[in-house]
Design an enzyme around this catalytic site. Sequence first.
Site, PDB file in Angstrom:
ATOM      1  N   CYS A 164       4.761  -1.562  -3.802  1.00  0.00           N
ATOM      2  CA  CYS A 164       5.549  -2.555  -4.534  1.00  0.00           C
ATOM      3  C   CYS A 164       4.645  -3.430  -5.391  1.00  0.00           C
ATOM      4  O   CYS A 164       5.056  -3.898  -6.459  1.00  0.00           O
ATOM      5  CB  CYS A 164       6.368  -3.403  -3.568  1.00  0.00           C
ATOM      6  N   HIS A 305       6.871  -8.267   0.557  1.00  0.00           N
ATOM      7  CA  HIS A 305       7.357  -7.454  -0.559  1.00  0.00           C
ATOM      8  C   HIS A 305       7.081  -8.191  -1.865  1.00  0.00           C
ATOM      9  O   HIS A 305       7.179  -9.418  -1.918  1.00  0.00           O
ATOM     10  CB  HIS A 305       8.862  -7.206  -0.394  1.00  0.00           C
ATOM     11  N   ASN A 322      13.846  -4.803  -8.482  1.00  0.00           N
ATOM     12  CA  ASN A 322      13.190  -4.198  -7.334  1.00  0.00           C
ATOM     13  C   ASN A 322      12.674  -2.814  -7.715  1.00  0.00           C
ATOM     14  O   ASN A 322      12.853  -2.370  -8.852  1.00  0.00           O
ATOM     15  CB  ASN A 322      14.176  -4.122  -6.162  1.00  0.00           C
TER      16      ASN A 322
END
Length: 361
Positions: A164, A305, A322
Amino acid sequence: MTASSLFSLVFLLLIISLFSAALASTHGLNDQSLIQQVVSSDGHDHDILMSAYHQFSSFKKEYNKTYLTQEEDDYRFGVFMSNLLQARRNQNLDPTAIHGVTKFSDLTPSEFCRKYLRLDGQIQLPKHLKTLPILPTDNLPTAFDWRDDDAVTGVKDQGSCGACWAFASIATVETAHFLANDKLVDMSEQQLIDCSHECTDDKVVCNRGCKGGKHILAYSYMLKVGGVEAAKDYPYTGIDTDSCKFDENKIVASIYDFNNIVADEDQYAANLVEYGTVAVRINGSMMQTYTGGIACPPCSDNFNHEVTLVGYGSDRHWIIKNSWGTDFGENGYYMLCKGKLTCGKNPEAIIPFANMTKATY
């Protein structure tokens, strides 16, 4: 709710609880916080009383899930059933969002974290990292979204590669490059996964490809090597390799700096409007169940995250890009209520600044 339906609900939850205990004993499944299936936001019990196996079959069909053996199928069904235990809890904790069956519903929370939230904890910020000056906030737009200016590339999918950090940093550079050059270019996360091995000044945390990393270290890497290639020239594979194939002759974008934003969400909004998309750290644990709406989970210091702020709504909820594909959340986006980006300890919000370039596309 009638007395008979209440009894049925209690009985079903009791059976699931006993099944979960047996499953944990058999498979070493020790997760206490398990994801949920679709539940009614108004408290009705119709969905939760549906056949768990029917729901599991529908889940497998919708997300094209197959398992190698019947034993594995049975185990995943058990995990799916166990996830019912968390159904009401997540919805009650986060009532403005919609929590339900997602493509992650056959994963235990530990599996989900290991595959999708591979992010190390607090880090020592680089000594050279500067904080941007305070901007006025009195005349901010009521709502703002960089997608309206075609300044954001489409939602990408990191797969089970825990990178991520690469996706968040690339997303912000894509917008920064657009603002400097009026060209929106899909850039390469795989280059960062293969080639960025930067570490913090204290050497405690390093970029480790699919095993985790930090967007701050990714920006440092881009500064060091001169830039990043286009995704078409260095395509995404989603796996760690032992080979960096970076070609400086194929650089399409570069940055000259990246800066921190003071930990204030009004300043996040002001800098977003003024300079472009912003990379932030959040706690993504409850995102495993998120299907839509405006999430407002409890505060947490566990930042696991990294994502990209692309705008905010009229109630100042954050519009977050995302990296789990368009079949996550709201077409790949996560909506987060105001106040949740700075309520934990040592929040981070980073914005890069791109060079003008003569590169061809």
